[in-house]
Scaffold this active site. Structure first.
Site, PDB file in Angstrom:
ATOM      1  N   LYS A  12      -9.655  -7.911   8.553  1.00 15.74           N
ATOM      2  CA  LYS A  12     -10.253  -8.197   9.862  1.00 15.74           C
ATOM      3  C   LYS A  12     -10.060  -6.992  10.761  1.00 15.74           C
ATOM      4  CE  LYS A  12      -6.158 -10.233  11.961  1.00 15.74           C
ATOM      5  NZ  LYS A  12      -5.645  -9.641  13.192  1.00 15.74           N
ATOM      6  N   HIS A  50       0.829  -1.210   0.000  1.00 15.13           N
ATOM      7  CA  HIS A  50       0.000   0.000   0.000  1.00 15.13           C
ATOM      8  C   HIS A  50       0.863   1.261   0.000  1.00 15.13           C
ATOM      9  CE1 HIS A  50      -3.695  -2.318   0.822  1.00 15.13           C
ATOM     10  NE2 HIS A  50      -4.306  -1.239   0.389  1.00 15.13           N
TER      11      HIS A  50
END
Lengths: 186, 280
Positions: A105, A40
């Site tokens: 999550k 990222h």
């Protein structure tokens, strides 16, 4: 909360992303791209320089995962989700660039939710630590960028009936908050 | 002096790395089953089912139960009548980790430097806690530690006047703030006493205990039960998505401390509560 499992195909459209509601149980079939912290960082730096991403993000779901190495004869190693809040700094940029979903999550932050509402995107949770089970729904995986990052490289995956739950939706629905409130005995 | 060769140590450590990652302990499986019976959230029950099925697949196929195969944390107890032959003990342990993570197709998650962030590509160095004990045995415990739960851990230097209530509130609030991040249902390791670093090591050591075991002092054993009950009233449940099963257990270890201090540490452990040991 619906108990029926919705079958969805990826990539998604903005409209499809908006139709999904927190609490929906889904089975995802189609394409996903993997990226976590290091990938990222590189992708957002590329966007900052005005460069293209290593894949077309339009409608894609980005899975926050760093799989274990692939054993011979398998499509992938164990491949459960990593914790999503670490991508809070990057996810709004990816959504703005075209991505329609994240899969990981743990709860995502306010900035991400704002981008989800503004552009139309959805956050799916899958079971952290159910990595060997989840790997069964990943049929193909190939590294397409940042191979030097090892487990953190960007992979293109083909998944079938990948189990997930809509945890946060494009309307502010949040199963972390609503679920906890419902079962709190304090 | 009893001699133990580094070759034997390397082989043992490599095997422990693999078995710890492939085989969930019977105590954890029993706790998951008991939690499933009591869980009232349908989402929560579904998650507990997936976790149990996952553990079965991992064991049957010799694959890691979680892709995060962890930082190789080891506790090594060296009997003072043991002589290590064939090389350096620390190097032998690292070689065992290197081989175990390679041969077991385990993920290499260790960076050589925290800010330059370059992967060492073999999951070394291990983090090793050495202790010297009586006897002529060598005990090796490995507890691979995933990043997600470790990130939700905390050391707090409480005031002596905060007392037991202060410690309990700190533990419950730490679990609450962790939400779904540490992969609940969690095991909560609590260290009370020691120094700043001592409390953290106590909390880590608590996680080596079997679920269902209690602190030998009834005062702390009751605190373990009370904390578990309070934590499971939070409602965040499996994966933080709502339910009665936020924790499978609370394990407390205690140690002496300074007159000015009340250190407390919470080491969060995901449901993949992995630890294996061998005695050579």
């Amino acid at each position: 909360m619906s108990k029926e499992k919705k079958h969805i195909r990826t990539p998604l459209t903005r409209e499809q992303a908006r139709e999904l509601k927190a609490g929906d149980n889904v089975l995802i079939t189609g394409t996903m791209y993997t990226a976590r912290d290091a990938a990222h960082k590189k992708m957002v730096e590329a966007l900052d320089r005005g460069e293209k991403l290593p894949f077309d993000p339009a409608g894609q779901v980005i899975y926050y995962v760093g799989p274990s190495p692939t054993k011979p004869g398998k499509a992938i190693g164990s491949a459960g989700p990593t914790t999503s809040y670490r991508m809070d700094a990057y996810a709004p940029r990816m959504i703005e660039a075209g991505s329609c979903g994240m899969l990981g999550k743990g709860e995502m932050g306010k900035g991400v939710v704002e981008a989800m509402k503004k552009h139309g995107a959805v956050y799916f949770a899958t079971v952290g630590g159910a990595a060997a089970l989840i790997a069964r729904s990943i049929k193909k995986a190939e590294v397409i960028a940042y191979e030097d990052l090892g487990a953190e490289a960007v992979r293109k995956m083909e998944v079938e009936n990948f189990p997930a739950i809509v945890a946060q939706d494009a309307h502010g629905g949040n199963l972390y908050v609503e679920g906890t409130k419902k079962y709190s005995k304090e | 002096m009893r001699e133990i060769s580094t070759d034997k140590i390397i082989k043992t450590v490599a095997e422990l790395c693999m078995s710890a990652n492939f085989e969930l302990g019977d105590d954890v499986k029993a706790a998951l089953k008991a939690a499933y019976e009591k869980e009232t959230s349908p989402v929560g029950r579904g998650i507990l089912e997936q976790i149990t099925e996952n553990a079965e697949i991992a064991r049957a196929e010799s694959v890691p139960m979680c892709q995060d195969t962890g930082y190789a944390v080891l506790f090594v107890e060296i009997g003072q009548d043991v002589k290590i032959t064939g090389g350096n003990l620390r190097e032998a342990i690292n070689e065992g980790v290197r081989r175990g993570y390679k041969d077991g197709y385990l993920r290499k998650s260790i960076l050589g430097d925290p800010l330059k962030r370059v992967n060492t590509k073999d999951n070394t160095p291990a983090l090793i806690h050495f202790d010297i004990v009586d006897g002529d045995k060598l005990k090796i415990i490995i507890a691979p530690k995933g990043g997600g739960a470790e990130n939700m851990s905390e050391v707090r230097m409480l005031k002596p006047s905060d007392g037991a209530e202060g410690v309990k509130n700190f533990v419950v609030e730490r679990v609450r703030k962790s939400g779904g991040n540490p992969c609940p249902p969690v095991v909560v390791g609590v260290g009370i006493g020691g120094t700043f670093e001592g409390s953290a090591i106590l909390a880590k050591k608590a996680l080596l205990r079997q679920l269902g075991s209690h602190h030998p002092d009834p005062f702390y054993a009751a605190m373990e039960d009370e904390l578990l009950e309070r934590i499971n009233k939070i409602g965040s449940g499996p994966q933080g998505l709502g339910g009665n099963t936020t924790a499978l257990g609370v394990l407390i270890e205690t140690g002496p401390c300074h007159i000015a201090s009340l250190p407390a540490a919470v080491n969060m452990q995901c449901h993949a509560a992995r630890h294996k040991s061998a005695v050579l």
